[in-house]
Motif scaffolding. Structure first.
Motif, mmCIF file in Angstrom:
data_model
loop_
_atom_site.group_PDB
_atom_site.id
_atom_site.type_symbol
_atom_site.label_atom_id
_atom_site.label_comp_id
_atom_site.label_asym_id
_atom_site.label_seq_id
_atom_site.Cartn_x
_atom_site.Cartn_y
_atom_site.Cartn_z
ATOM 1 N N ILE A 34 -1.244 70.947 -16.866
ATOM 2 C CA ILE A 34 -0.752 69.855 -16.019
ATOM 3 C C ILE A 34 0.741 69.662 -16.260
ATOM 4 O O ILE A 34 1.510 69.509 -15.316
ATOM 5 C CB ILE A 34 -1.542 68.551 -16.284
ATOM 6 C CG1 ILE A 34 -2.973 68.694 -15.754
ATOM 7 C CG2 ILE A 34 -0.847 67.358 -15.639
ATOM 8 C CD1 ILE A 34 -3.900 67.571 -16.167
ATOM 9 N N ASP A 37 2.546 72.507 -14.697
ATOM 10 C CA ASP A 37 2.483 72.330 -13.244
ATOM 11 C C ASP A 37 3.495 71.281 -12.788
ATOM 12 O O ASP A 37 4.174 71.453 -11.789
ATOM 13 C CB ASP A 37 1.058 71.913 -12.851
ATOM 14 C CG ASP A 37 0.748 72.176 -11.399
ATOM 15 O OD1 ASP A 37 1.300 73.144 -10.842
ATOM 16 O OD2 ASP A 37 -0.070 71.428 -10.837
ATOM 17 N N GLN A 38 3.601 70.198 -13.546
ATOM 18 C CA GLN A 38 4.577 69.154 -13.228
ATOM 19 C C GLN A 38 5.998 69.713 -13.299
ATOM 20 O O GLN A 38 6.840 69.403 -12.476
ATOM 21 C CB GLN A 38 4.449 67.972 -14.192
ATOM 22 C CG GLN A 38 3.292 67.060 -13.920
ATOM 23 C CD GLN A 38 3.428 66.336 -12.612
ATOM 24 O OE1 GLN A 38 2.792 66.693 -11.632
ATOM 25 N NE2 GLN A 38 4.266 65.339 -12.581
ATOM 26 N N ASP A 50 0.557 63.498 -5.581
ATOM 27 C CA ASP A 50 0.173 64.586 -6.480
ATOM 28 C C ASP A 50 0.697 64.334 -7.880
ATOM 29 O O ASP A 50 0.004 64.572 -8.871
ATOM 30 C CB ASP A 50 0.696 65.928 -5.966
ATOM 31 C CG ASP A 50 -0.010 66.384 -4.696
ATOM 32 O OD1 ASP A 50 -1.145 65.909 -4.451
ATOM 33 O OD2 ASP A 50 0.568 67.203 -3.970
ATOM 34 N N ASN A 54 -1.622 63.888 -11.199
ATOM 35 C CA ASN A 54 -1.457 64.732 -12.383
ATOM 36 C C ASN A 54 -1.254 63.887 -13.633
ATOM 37 O O ASN A 54 -1.835 64.170 -14.684
ATOM 38 C CB ASN A 54 -0.275 65.686 -12.204
ATOM 39 C CG ASN A 54 -0.589 66.827 -11.263
ATOM 40 O OD1 ASN A 54 -1.745 67.109 -10.969
ATOM 41 N ND2 ASN A 54 0.447 67.480 -10.779
ATOM 42 N N GLU A 57 -4.567 62.236 -14.544
ATOM 43 C CA GLU A 57 -5.504 63.195 -15.128
ATOM 44 C C GLU A 57 -5.103 63.543 -16.563
ATOM 45 O O GLU A 57 -5.956 63.636 -17.451
ATOM 46 C CB GLU A 57 -5.566 64.469 -14.273
ATOM 47 C CG GLU A 57 -6.518 65.515 -14.784
ATOM 48 C CD GLU A 57 -7.990 65.105 -14.774
ATOM 49 O OE1 GLU A 57 -8.802 65.869 -15.326
ATOM 50 O OE2 GLU A 57 -8.340 64.030 -14.238
#
Length: 128
Positions: A34, A37-38, A50, A54, A57
């Motif tokens: 995560i 991804d960020q 989104d 994220n 999560e």
């Protein structure tokens, strides 16, 4: 407790420790993904929803991981008590912990009466 019962308890605790360790590692990997991804997507073109999902999560996984770390610590302490010969004895009053309680929660350190006292004392300290 007889030797056969203690051997079964040890086996259950070791299996639980392995499960927890694996799950904690999996969650750490997910949190890392995560974060990566960020970093990759955290640009002006990324949708704010989104980003929020994220972050939410990652926080959820972090909280679950911390809870599992606590149970892992308790499980390892129970294994240490098995090695020391004090497993199944209340760490507060020294009396045996009920077999049913140990069956349900093999890592507990207090009998049900002492657990209630400890929880009341904790609540008083925290002002609940």
């Amino acid at each position: 407790m007889d030797a056969a019962t203690l051997a079964q308890v040890r086996q259950r605790l070791q299996a639980r420790r392995a499960e927890l360790t694996e799950e904690i590692a999996r969650m750490a990997t997910e949190i890392q993904w995560i974060g990566d991804d960020q970093g990759d997507e955290g640009s002006a073109g990324n949708h704010m929803g989104d980003d929020g999902s994220n972050v939410s999560e990652a926080e959820r996984l972090s909280t679950l991981s911390a809870d599992m770390q606590d149970v892992l610590s308790q499980t390892e302490s129970a294994l240490e008590r098995l090695d020391a010969g004090t497993y199944g004895l209340c760490q507060r009053c020294g009396q045996p912990i009920a077999a049913e309680r140990l069956e349900a929660f093999p890592f507990v350190t207090y009998c049900i009466q002492c657990q209630a006292i400890v929880e009341r004392e904790r609540a008083l300290r925290l002002g609940y």
